[in-house]
Enzyme design. Sequence first.
Site, PDB file in Angstrom:
ATOM      1  N   HIS A   1       0.579  -7.576   4.770  1.00  0.00           N
ATOM      2  CA  HIS A   1       0.773  -7.218   6.178  1.00  0.00           C
ATOM      3  C   HIS A   1      -0.454  -6.534   6.778  1.00  0.00           C
ATOM      4  CE1 HIS A   1       5.005  -8.298   6.671  1.00  0.00           C
ATOM      5  NE2 HIS A   1       5.236  -7.806   5.464  1.00  0.00           N
TER       6      HIS A   1
ATOM      7  N   GLU B   1      -1.411  -6.949   9.614  1.00  0.00           N
ATOM      8  CA  GLU B   1      -1.106  -6.724  11.032  1.00  0.00           C
ATOM      9  C   GLU B   1      -0.388  -5.401  11.288  1.00  0.00           C
ATOM     10  OE1 GLU B   1       2.869  -8.179   9.614  1.00  0.00           O
ATOM     11  OE2 GLU B   1       0.762  -8.496   9.070  1.00  0.00           O
TER      12      GLU B   1
ATOM     13  N   LYS C   1       9.978  -2.608  -5.745  1.00  0.00           N
ATOM     14  CA  LYS C   1       9.323  -3.036  -4.518  1.00  0.00           C
ATOM     15  C   LYS C   1       7.830  -2.720  -4.557  1.00  0.00           C
ATOM     16  CE  LYS C   1       9.743  -2.614   0.525  1.00  0.00           C
ATOM     17  NZ  LYS C   1      10.468  -1.925   1.631  1.00  0.00           N
TER      18      LYS C   1
ATOM     19  N   CYS D   1       3.725 -12.962   4.868  1.00  0.00           N
ATOM     20  CA  CYS D   1       4.706 -12.376   3.946  1.00  0.00           C
ATOM     21  C   CYS D   1       5.765 -13.396   3.544  1.00  0.00           C
ATOM     22  CB  CYS D   1       5.306 -11.113   4.556  1.00  0.00           C
ATOM     23  SG  CYS D   1       6.081 -10.055   3.281  1.00  0.00           S
TER      24      CYS D   1
END
Length: 312
Positions: free
Chosen positions: A235, A237, A163, A142
């Site tokens: 992301h 993860e 966003k 990121c």
Amino acid sequence: MPIKIPDDLPAARALEAEGVVVMRETDAVRQDIRPLRIGLLNLMPNKISTETQVARLLGSSPLQVELTLVRMTDHVARNTPAEHMDAFYRPWSDVREERFDGFIVTGAPVERLPFEAVRYWAELCRVFDWTRSNVHSCLTICWAAQAAVYHFYGIPKRTLPHKAFGVFRHRNHAPASPYLRGFSDEFCVPVSRWTEVRREDIPDGSGLSILADSPETGLCLLSDPDRRSLHMFNHLEYDTATLADEYIRDAGAAVPAHYFPDDDPSKPPRNSWRSHAHLLFGNWISEIYRTTPFDPARIGEAESLTPSRPPS
């Protein structure tokens, strides 16, 4: 083989409850084996959650992994108890003379600041340069991925009108890449960021190659062979509930797209990316194992990019 982490790290209990094999330090010292040394420079505010997420994915490999938790030298974490940081984290100034088979740098909640305005920017640049000589393979996530390509290539981050938030389908552009071995032609990835790196800003001749992107949220994964790095702008993860926690934290924010069933936040989210998260981290670890020098002192040398005798 299991992942080796400090005996009292909270992640150990969480991972054992999930069935991940965890090797305690007291057991590891009795084995005559060189594990893969992986460093985690954790810049996320909820460090305990991030430790668990990353350790889970590293621990799914059949190879023995030794995880070292690293922090910026002079930066004080505000959202993690000082006792935890003192017990489990080492400042980068203490590990800079050591060598690592792999090194992960996480995102950070500073993406709307200019890079140079981040208080630890100068040290982070030194960390990136250090990976060239002391790390065999680097994985940035990121904001850290945006920071790395800015530092090495001058690629800017661009502010988004709103966003990018949710779970988005991504296209696999390099199925022959060792990092995407076993990936579907399309796969889902959690996204949570206010900025982006654009394809048109990648310099010609940089050697950077696009492994995956999304029609909705742009670049996701870049291969950087000249820097022995993999840059992931999103992301994979994340836990199942991480985006839900962000939505609750940012009360009044937009509902994360394609995440809750029927886009209804009252319904529990379903994880549609877990298998590919394990694949990416497993492929990264496997590629490190295949190419890292048997002698750690040779890590960082140009010739270490060719396959050598694996750790044993």
